[in-house]
Design an enzyme around this catalytic site. Structure first.
Site, PDB file in Angstrom:
ATOM      1  N   HIS A   1      15.802  50.550  48.126  1.00 55.91           N
ATOM      2  CA  HIS A   1      16.452  49.822  47.112  1.00 55.91           C
ATOM      3  C   HIS A   1      16.814  51.249  46.290  1.00 55.91           C
ATOM      4  O   HIS A   1      18.060  51.214  45.741  1.00 55.91           O
ATOM      5  CB  HIS A   1      15.592  49.152  46.431  1.00 55.91           C
ATOM      6  CG  HIS A   1      15.480  47.699  46.914  1.00 55.91           C
ATOM      7  ND1 HIS A   1      14.108  47.057  46.829  1.00 55.91           N
ATOM      8  CD2 HIS A   1      16.084  46.607  47.605  1.00 55.91           C
ATOM      9  CE1 HIS A   1      14.018  45.921  47.561  1.00 55.91           C
ATOM     10  NE2 HIS A   1      15.332  45.648  48.025  1.00 55.91           N
TER      11      HIS A   1
ATOM     12  N   LYS B   1      11.601  31.293  47.144  1.00 50.24           N
ATOM     13  CA  LYS B   1      10.188  31.833  47.376  1.00 50.24           C
ATOM     14  C   LYS B   1       9.319  31.987  46.353  1.00 50.24           C
ATOM     15  O   LYS B   1       9.796  32.092  45.327  1.00 50.24           O
ATOM     16  CB  LYS B   1      10.606  33.285  48.014  1.00 50.24           C
ATOM     17  CG  LYS B   1      11.698  33.482  49.048  1.00 50.24           C
ATOM     18  CD  LYS B   1      12.229  34.801  49.149  1.00 50.24           C
ATOM     19  CE  LYS B   1      13.472  35.108  49.363  1.00 50.24           C
ATOM     20  NZ  LYS B   1      14.057  36.242  49.419  1.00 50.24           N
TER      21      LYS B   1
ATOM     22  N   SER C   1      10.921  44.592  51.447  1.00 53.67           N
ATOM     23  CA  SER C   1      10.055  44.297  50.423  1.00 53.67           C
ATOM     24  C   SER C   1       8.853  43.350  51.148  1.00 53.67           C
ATOM     25  O   SER C   1       7.706  43.245  50.817  1.00 53.67           O
ATOM     26  CB  SER C   1      10.748  43.582  49.341  1.00 53.67           C
ATOM     27  OG  SER C   1      11.542  44.191  48.735  1.00 53.67           O
TER      28      SER C   1
HETATM   29  O1  PNS Z   1      16.897  40.578  48.111  1.00 50.97           O
HETATM   30  P1  PNS Z   1      17.483  39.310  48.607  1.00 50.97           P
HETATM   31  O2  PNS Z   1      16.531  38.203  48.719  1.00 50.97           O
HETATM   32  O3  PNS Z   1      18.261  39.558  50.072  1.00 50.97           O
HETATM   33  O4  PNS Z   1      18.925  38.790  47.853  1.00 50.97           O
HETATM   34  C1  PNS Z   1      19.645  37.545  48.129  1.00 50.97           C
HETATM   35  C2  PNS Z   1      20.486  37.187  46.957  1.00 50.97           C
HETATM   36  C3  PNS Z   1      19.581  36.996  45.704  1.00 50.97           C
HETATM   37  C4  PNS Z   1      21.554  38.262  46.903  1.00 50.97           C
HETATM   38  C5  PNS Z   1      21.132  35.653  47.401  1.00 50.97           C
HETATM   39  O5  PNS Z   1      19.986  34.830  47.784  1.00 50.97           O
HETATM   40  C6  PNS Z   1      22.121  35.203  46.329  1.00 50.97           C
HETATM   41  O6  PNS Z   1      22.962  35.846  45.805  1.00 50.97           O
HETATM   42  N1  PNS Z   1      21.443  34.201  45.650  1.00 50.97           N
HETATM   43  C7  PNS Z   1      22.160  33.564  44.503  1.00 50.97           C
HETATM   44  C8  PNS Z   1      22.609  31.993  44.819  1.00 50.97           C
HETATM   45  C9  PNS Z   1      23.981  32.146  45.657  1.00 50.97           C
HETATM   46  O7  PNS Z   1      25.059  32.665  45.005  1.00 50.97           O
HETATM   47  N2  PNS Z   1      24.103  31.828  46.920  1.00 50.97           N
HETATM   48  C10 PNS Z   1      24.914  31.846  47.653  1.00 50.97           C
HETATM   49  C11 PNS Z   1      25.072  32.997  48.660  1.00 50.97           C
HETATM   50  S1  PNS Z   1      25.908  32.885  49.922  1.00 50.97           S
END
Ligand code: PNS
Length: 188
Positions: free
Chosen positions: A26, A50, A137
């Site tokens: 990161h 989660k 992570s």
């Molecule tokens: O570190 P991660 O868990 O891979 O991050 C995932 C994240 C937070 C980028 C993704 O889950 C997200 O953007 N969530 C917000 C809800 C949203 O917009 N969902 C549609 C994504 S296609």
């Protein structure tokens, strides 16, 4: 094309994620992103389904400390749709890291869904240094929870926080053989 807001400038990019916890991959990406964009907003998702190891406040604090030397990096949190948050901060790009082919499918789906939701927002993928290509992570948590060493995979302050968080019976990076006292034979 009709859906473009205009030429992409270097403006503000959003690097969204869970960062539970932040690892060296990161940080590597944040450093690379901060060189490309005028401003990089690293935003932690608040309403993740989660059950996290670190609270949003703990994750924010760690990220703030770790990026204190990068003046164009800002740490924030967000809720709900990422594209809505991106618009609210005037971000033109979303930055995501791709480590291996296994990341591709998930990232590809997410990028296209986000494009469907907001066609003016571009997703930019960058690769972290190859030495971090296997670091995630989830694996960091798993190794640390089992008492294994995470030195070199996470920054020192994260290593320290992991140590504090986990059962004091585990000592990261050290394997200690405990001598079990032998039972004395009872005299007949
Ligand atoms: O570190 P991660 O868990 O891979 O991050 C995932 C994240 C937070 C980028 C993704 O889950 C997200 O953007 N969530 C917000 C809800 C949203 O917009 N969902 C549609 C994504 S296609």
């Amino acid at each position: 094309m009709a859906f473009h807001r205009g030429p992409l400038n270097k403006g503000t990019a959003l690097y969204p994620g869970s960062f539970d916890p932040t690892h060296n991959g990161h940080l590597d990406l944040i450093q690379r992103g901060s060189k490309i964009f005028d401003e990089l907003v690293v935003a932690i998702l608040r309403n993740s389904e989660k059950s996290p190891m670190f609270s949003v406040a703990e994750r924010s604090e760690m990220l703030r400390t770790l990026t204190a030397d990068l003046p164009n990096v800002r740490i924030d949190t967000f809720d709900g749709l990422m594209v809505e948050y991106a618009k609210s901060i005037d971000a033109t790009c979303v930055l995501r890291g791709i480590r291996a082919l296994s990341d591709y499918e998930y990232e590809f789906q997410m990028a296209l869904m986000n494009r469907k939701l907001e066609p003016t927002l571009e997703t930019v993928f960058m690769m972290p240094a190859d030495k971090y290509s296997y670091v995630s992570s989830r694996l960091v948590r798993e190794v640390a929870q089992a008492g294994g060493p995470v030195k070199g995979l996470v920054p020192e302050i994260v290593e320290q926080k992991l140590r504090e968080k986990l059962d004091p019976a585990y000592k990261l990076g050290e394997t200690q053989l405990v001598e079990v006292p032998r039972r004395r034979k009872k005299k007949a």
